[in-house]
Scaffold this motif. Structure first.
Motif, PDB file in Angstrom:
ATOM      1  N   THR A  44      33.404  39.973  34.739  1.00 49.09           N
ATOM      2  CA  THR A  44      33.232  41.218  35.491  1.00 49.09           C
ATOM      3  C   THR A  44      32.221  41.030  36.621  1.00 49.09           C
ATOM      4  OG1 THR A  44      33.787  42.560  33.573  1.00 49.09           O
ATOM      5  CG2 THR A  44      32.517  43.632  35.301  1.00 49.09           C
ATOM      6  N   GLN A  86      37.110  47.104  35.250  1.00 47.51           N
ATOM      7  CA  GLN A  86      37.111  47.252  33.798  1.00 47.51           C
ATOM      8  C   GLN A  86      36.611  48.666  33.493  1.00 47.51           C
ATOM      9  OE1 GLN A  86      34.553  44.380  31.878  1.00 47.51           O
ATOM     10  NE2 GLN A  86      35.748  44.454  30.005  1.00 47.51           N
ATOM     11  N   ASP A 160      40.521  43.539  36.482  1.00 46.44           N
ATOM     12  CA  ASP A 160      39.556  43.212  35.426  1.00 46.44           C
ATOM     13  C   ASP A 160      40.022  43.701  34.053  1.00 46.44           C
ATOM     14  OD1 ASP A 160      37.353  42.500  33.977  1.00 46.44           O
ATOM     15  OD2 ASP A 160      35.889  43.477  35.292  1.00 46.44           O
ATOM     16  N   GLU A 161      40.429  42.771  33.194  1.00 44.17           N
ATOM     17  CA  GLU A 161      40.868  43.057  31.824  1.00 44.17           C
ATOM     18  C   GLU A 161      41.746  44.294  31.711  1.00 44.17           C
ATOM     19  OE1 GLU A 161      38.727  42.084  28.470  1.00 44.17           O
ATOM     20  OE2 GLU A 161      37.060  41.137  29.533  1.00 44.17           O
TER      21      GLU A 161
HETATM   22 MG   LIG Z   1      34.061  42.304  31.780  1.00 45.41          MG
END
Ligand SMILES: [Mg+2]
Ligand SMILES: Nc1ncnc2c1ncn2[C@@H]1O[C@H](COP(=O)(O)OP(=O)(O)OP(=O)(O)O)[C@@H](O)[C@H]1O
Lengths: 233, 288
Positions: A44, A86, A160-161
């Protein structure tokens, strides 16, 4: 072929604590690059540093041929960098449509056809358009965050994820949408993940990150076999 | 019956002036979390602009409704660029700096225009309710309050700028990630808040003594109204103005004007004690 993004020796800190300790990699034009790493390895932080949330202590970031290392967040966004963070960061009190309109905030004129076009790729959002963004499920919010980012027509998406806490059917949907999009637009992507299947089905190339450094490339065979060679910290 | 009508008009007057006085502060506090201790001096500047323009021969309506907000709005923009923009996210520093600013503005105006100034007459005259008198200007103030409310609502809800401003208020970094420059949004918003405060100063100029320290009379009331109203700008400011306007005028009628203010402050402290998020934090969650 020109690289969309070139990162050289990038270092970034949270206060006095060094988190990124010399990141080096490139993203080619139209490439979908995966970055794999355990919790707390700096994934991140890397995306935030690329977007301009935290200053580079050292090193350089070049995007579409221009040096963006010192540019503020909004200037990078206007050059065509997009981030789906995220935690999604949906504007909770704005409606879904208003969230999508925010994707057009940097455009000189707001063109609602862009939103209508995009909704054909995100049919789930259509009946939610007038709901407050905060009232959506996690999966719906993830789709909305992606759609909002795409409204701005970015050249490079930092993702992000996206699979965190999302059911498999929506994960499938996200994969299909992103694969379909690259056929229609000149789009590159960095996707940061822990979900091996997701990253394998989306990425042209996968790098691993450990303790704030890119530690190498993960081969497709290793990825599919689950041998990703990440040392457990 | 006549008395009831007069009392109702008084409450209306109190509510309308309070709303006009507070809406600029509520915007600046609600959007940027800046506690502007120079708010009273923005009111004062609006009143001075009105009086000076009127004395220079400008029509009084034009002075109140156009000159005052324009002038104070521009002053607000200047102050935002030179001072406020370095203070976002720094609550204590912003209070100290705007307190200093208020002293500076008072000093400047005193140096230029002295300690008092002849005011402007109240336009429109009055009318009779039984044995009591009231003024048309009260009703005009109420109309202005409603117009300002409609204008701010339309700006926030119906325009692209309003959408962007609400998004920035909610999450400035995410808005920036979508290409919005939060700095610019803050600047414009501060200018709008200052302009509306200048408008209040202009509209209240015919009713007030025009002195450099006249802002002090308003500022405490404004702050309790904004805090009492809570985070949502329009509904919060409106309900708090209504409630405190009512309490103030009734208190003043039943006792004396001084006790009216005391009762107002005591009830405000009580309200904030039981509703720490303000009225709107309790009843209008998620609106603006
Ligand atoms: Mg992260
Ligand atoms: N705001 C912050 N202040 C200080 N340290 C932070 C902050 N955010 C993250 N860190 C630290 O930086 C390191 C990297 O965090 P980062 O969020 O980049 O990890 P990640 O790889 O994204 O992990 P995850 O998979 O859990 O999302 C961690 O050790 C974390 O504790």
């Amino acid at each position: 072929m020109m690289n969309v993004l070139e990162v050289q020796g990038l270092r970034a800190n949270y206060g006095p604590v060094p988190i990124l300790t010399g990141i080096e990699f490139d993203v080619g034009e139209g490439e979908y690059l995966g970055i794999l790493g355990h919790n707390g390895m700096g994934k991140t932080t890397l995306l935030k540093a690329l977007m301009g949330y935290l200053p580079a202590m050292n090193g350089a970031v070049r995007f579409l041929g221009s040096d963006v290392t010192r540019l503020p967040i909004h200037a990078r966004a206007r050059l065509g960098l997009g981030l789906v963070p995220q935690g999604r960061e949906i504007f909770a009190t704005l409606t879904v449509r208003e969230n999508l309109r925010m994707g057009l905030a940097a455009a000189r004129k707001e063109d609602s056809r862009i939103i209508d076009d995009l909704l054909t790729d995100f049919p789930r959002l259509v009946r939610l358009l007038n709901r407050p963004g905060g009232a959506l499920s996690g999966g719906e919010q993830q789709l909305l965050a992606l759609a909002r980012c795409l409204c701005a027509n970015p050249k490079l998406i930092l993702l992000d994820e996206p699979t965190e806490g999302i059911q498999p059917s929506i994960i499938e949907e996200i994969i299909e949408t992103l694969l379909a999009l690259r056929k229609r637009r000149s789009l590159s992507m960095i996707v940061v993940e822990q979900n091996l299947e997701f990253i394998a089905s989306l990425s042209d190339r996968v790098l691993s990150i450990q303790k704030g450094r890119i530690t190498g490339e993960v081969s497709r065979e290793d990825l599919l076999a689950g041998r990703v060679g990440l040392a457990v910290p | 019956m006549d008395l009831a009508i007069i009392l109702a008009l008084d409450v209306l007057n109190g509510t309308a002036s309070l709303f006009l006085l507070c809406v600029g502060l509520a915007i600046i506090f609600g959007m940027m979390k800046i506690i502007n201790l120079a708010h009273g001096e923005f009111v004062m500047l609006g009143a001075y602009a009105t009086v000076i323009a009127t004395n220079a021969g400008v029509d009084i309506w034009v002075s109140m409704i156009i000159v005052a907000p324009l002038f104070v709005g521009l002053v607000g923009l200047l102050i935002e660029r030179c001072l406020i923009r370095f203070l976002y996210g720094r609550l204590v520093d912003s209070m100290l700096a705007t307190w200093g600013l208020s002293l500076l503005l008072i000093g400047l105006v005193t140096t230029i225009y002295g300690n008092t100034m002849n005011g402007v007459p109240t336009p429109l005259g009055g009318f009779q309710v039984g044995e009591y008198r009231s003024s048309w200007y009260t009703l005009f103030l109420a109309g202005m309050a409603v117009s300002v409310m409609a204008l701010v609502y339309a700006l926030l809800r119906l325009t692209r700028f309003g959408l962007i401003a609400r998004a920035v208020m909610h999450n400035p970094n995410m808005a920036a990630t979508l290409g919005v420059n939060p700095d610019r949004v803050y600047m414009i918003t501060f200018g709008i808040g200052a302009g509306l405060t200048g408008l209040a100063g202009g509209l209240l100029a015919p009713l007030s003594g025009i002195t450099p320290v006249m802002g002090a009379a308003f500022i405490a009331k404004c702050f309790i109204t904004v805090v009492g109203g809570g985070a949502t700008i329009i509904s919060g400011t409106l309900t708090a103005s209504g409630l405190f306007g009512l309490i103030n005028q009734l208190g003043a009628y039943l006792t004396t004007p001084v006790y009216g203010e005391v009762i107002l402050f005591l009830s405000a402290i009580f309200l904030i004690r039981i509703l720490p998020q303000g009225i709107s934090g309790r009843f209008f969650k998620g609106m603006s």
